[in-house]
Design a protein around this motif. Structure first.
Motif, PDB file in Angstrom:
ATOM      1  N   VAL A 195      -1.340 -21.135 111.651  1.00 31.50           N
ATOM      2  CA  VAL A 195      -1.139 -22.553 111.921  1.00 31.50           C
ATOM      3  C   VAL A 195       0.035 -22.728 112.879  1.00 31.50           C
ATOM      4  N   VAL A 196      -0.182 -23.512 113.941  1.00 30.56           N
ATOM      5  CA  VAL A 196       0.884 -23.811 114.901  1.00 30.56           C
ATOM      6  C   VAL A 196       1.642 -25.033 114.403  1.00 30.56           C
ATOM      7  N   THR A 197       2.894 -24.823 113.990  1.00 30.41           N
ATOM      8  CA  THR A 197       3.708 -25.930 113.485  1.00 30.41           C
ATOM      9  C   THR A 197       5.177 -25.566 113.508  1.00 30.41           C
ATOM     10  N   GLY A 198       6.009 -26.539 113.824  1.00 26.21           N
ATOM     11  CA  GLY A 198       7.445 -26.335 113.766  1.00 26.21           C
ATOM     12  C   GLY A 198       8.009 -26.615 112.390  1.00 26.21           C
ATOM     13  N   SER A 199       7.162 -27.122 111.479  1.00 25.15           N
ATOM     14  CA  SER A 199       7.616 -27.474 110.130  1.00 25.15           C
ATOM     15  C   SER A 199       6.615 -26.959 109.105  1.00 25.15           C
ATOM     16  N   PRO A 200       6.717 -25.699 108.717  1.00 22.52           N
ATOM     17  CA  PRO A 200       5.783 -25.167 107.721  1.00 22.52           C
ATOM     18  C   PRO A 200       5.845 -25.962 106.424  1.00 22.52           C
ATOM     19  N   PRO A 201       4.711 -26.106 105.752  1.00 19.89           N
ATOM     20  CA  PRO A 201       4.707 -26.862 104.489  1.00 19.89           C
ATOM     21  C   PRO A 201       5.447 -26.096 103.395  1.00 19.89           C
ATOM     22  N   ASP A 202       5.926 -26.832 102.410  1.00 16.10           N
ATOM     23  CA  ASP A 202       6.602 -26.200 101.274  1.00 16.10           C
ATOM     24  C   ASP A 202       5.626 -25.425 100.406  1.00 16.10           C
ATOM     25  N   SER A 203       4.372 -25.861 100.384  1.00 13.57           N
ATOM     26  CA  SER A 203       3.345 -25.189  99.593  1.00 13.57           C
ATOM     27  C   SER A 203       1.995 -25.468 100.217  1.00 13.57           C
ATOM     28  N   VAL A 204       0.987 -24.705  99.806  1.00 11.62           N
ATOM     29  CA  VAL A 204      -0.381 -24.928 100.264  1.00 11.62           C
ATOM     30  C   VAL A 204      -1.287 -25.081  99.053  1.00 11.62           C
ATOM     31  N   ARG A 205      -2.327 -25.899  99.208  1.00 13.67           N
ATOM     32  CA  ARG A 205      -3.304 -26.072  98.129  1.00 13.67           C
ATOM     33  C   ARG A 205      -4.271 -24.904  98.083  1.00 13.67           C
ATOM     34  N   LEU A 206      -4.700 -24.441  99.271  1.00 13.78           N
ATOM     35  CA  LEU A 206      -5.702 -23.381  99.353  1.00 13.78           C
ATOM     36  C   LEU A 206      -5.015 -22.021  99.290  1.00 13.78           C
ATOM     37  N   THR A 207      -4.549 -21.666  98.105  1.00 17.25           N
ATOM     38  CA  THR A 207      -3.757 -20.446  97.945  1.00 17.25           C
ATOM     39  C   THR A 207      -4.597 -19.175  98.026  1.00 17.25           C
ATOM     40  N   ASP A 208      -5.922 -19.306  98.004  1.00 16.79           N
ATOM     41  CA  ASP A 208      -6.766 -18.115  98.104  1.00 16.79           C
ATOM     42  C   ASP A 208      -6.988 -17.693  99.556  1.00 16.79           C
ATOM     43  N   LEU A 209      -6.444 -18.466 100.506  1.00 14.27           N
ATOM     44  CA  LEU A 209      -6.552 -18.109 101.916  1.00 14.27           C
ATOM     45  C   LEU A 209      -5.233 -17.530 102.415  1.00 14.27           C
ATOM     46  N   ASP A 210      -5.325 -16.708 103.445  1.00 13.65           N
ATOM     47  CA  ASP A 210      -4.171 -16.029 104.037  1.00 13.65           C
ATOM     48  C   ASP A 210      -3.609 -16.908 105.157  1.00 13.65           C
ATOM     49  N   TRP A 211      -2.461 -17.557 104.919  1.00 13.20           N
ATOM     50  CA  TRP A 211      -1.863 -18.481 105.878  1.00 13.20           C
ATOM     51  C   TRP A 211      -0.605 -17.885 106.510  1.00 13.20           C
ATOM     52  N   THR A 212      -0.490 -18.063 107.844  1.00 12.93           N
ATOM     53  CA  THR A 212       0.736 -17.754 108.575  1.00 12.93           C
ATOM     54  C   THR A 212       1.103 -18.991 109.377  1.00 12.93           C
ATOM     55  N   PHE A 213       2.389 -19.310 109.456  1.00 12.91           N
ATOM     56  CA  PHE A 213       2.856 -20.491 110.180  1.00 12.91           C
ATOM     57  C   PHE A 213       3.836 -20.063 111.264  1.00 12.91           C
ATOM     58  N   THR A 214       3.634 -20.587 112.471  1.00  6.85           N
ATOM     59  CA  THR A 214       4.522 -20.265 113.581  1.00  6.85           C
ATOM     60  C   THR A 214       4.633 -21.472 114.506  1.00  6.85           C
ATOM     61  N   ALA A 215       5.792 -21.604 115.150  1.00  5.47           N
ATOM     62  CA  ALA A 215       6.051 -22.807 115.942  1.00  5.47           C
ATOM     63  C   ALA A 215       5.458 -22.750 117.336  1.00  5.47           C
ATOM     64  N   ASP A 216       5.135 -21.572 117.823  1.00  2.00           N
ATOM     65  CA  ASP A 216       4.730 -21.405 119.218  1.00  2.00           C
ATOM     66  C   ASP A 216       3.256 -21.021 119.301  1.00  2.00           C
ATOM     67  N   LEU A 217       2.507 -21.690 120.174  1.00  2.00           N
ATOM     68  CA  LEU A 217       1.080 -21.416 120.303  1.00  2.00           C
ATOM     69  C   LEU A 217       0.819 -19.992 120.763  1.00  2.00           C
ATOM     70  N   SER A 218       1.580 -19.518 121.746  1.00  2.00           N
ATOM     71  CA  SER A 218       1.394 -18.151 122.218  1.00  2.00           C
ATOM     72  C   SER A 218       1.665 -17.142 121.105  1.00  2.00           C
TER      73      SER A 218
END
Length: 203
Positions: A93-116
């Motif tokens: 996920v492209v975001t400068g503000s990662p969420p504190d938690s996720v609902r879909l915990t069975d999925l593998d999530w990575t958060f980063t601020a830069d699209l590249s």
């Protein structure tokens, strides 16, 4: 070879949502028709969906789209990415503000601020999945429109796949808002009762 594939549904007048999209109205007013093909019983629509999800080693999406799919009215076992088709790829996920938690915990999530950086991280995950599975897998940019538009402008996209719905929405979130010109080479056209599936190489 792992490719970067931008894959999105769009109206005839170039919108990827209807008017007034939001967390409780993800595709905007009237925008649900854009994804009719994904729930169709047409065998060609099913094949397009099956092949697209089967090649997904990792998926990139923007924060607004993440908030919709991870929200209380978002994905579940029947409406998630490629639900009922394949295993679950990694998501970046492209975001400068990662969420504190996720609902879909069975999925593998990575958060980063830069699209590249997001595309690079997704490519690494896709390559790892390719090695583990013994077949080439791709990175899929699933949206939203701004994320795909920015990736095209930055020269990060190898393939553009559009699912052209037979509808004129009149307003909504546009896919193209200017930006750098790109030359496309048409590779395939599949026409069904619900959409025209177009695939282009991006030069």
């Amino acid at each position: 070879m792992t490719r970067i594939i931008a894959d999105i549904s769009v109206s005839l007048d170039g919108f990827v949502t209807g008017p007034d999209p939001g967390p409780d109205n993800g595709l905007g007013t009237g925008g649900e028709v854009l994804h009719t093909w994904a729930f169709s019983d047409d065998p060609d629509d099913r094949r397009v969906l099956r092949e697209a999800t089967a090649r997904s080693g990792a998926v990139v999406l923007g924060r607004r789209l993440f908030d919709i799919v991870d929200g209380p009215n978002g994905w579940d076992d029947t409406t998630g990415y490629g639900a009922g088709e394949v295993g679950k790829p990694a998501f970046v996920v492209v975001t400068g503000s990662p969420p504190d938690s996720v609902r879909l915990t069975d999925l593998d999530w990575t958060f980063t601020a830069d699209l590249s950086d997001a595309v690079t991280a997704a490519r690494e995950r896709a390559l790892a999945a390719s090695s583990a599975g013994g077949k080439d897998l791709d990175v899929v940019l699933m949206g939203g429109g701004a994320t795909i538009g920015s990736a095209l402008d930055a020269g990060l996209v190898d393939v553009l796949t559009l699912h052209l719905a037979p509808v004129v929405l009149g307003a909504g979130t546009p896919l193209f808002t200017g930006g750098a010109p790109r030359t496309l080479v048409q590779r395939s056209v599949i026409v069904t009762s619900t959409a025209t599936h177009l695939t282009y190489d991006v030069l």
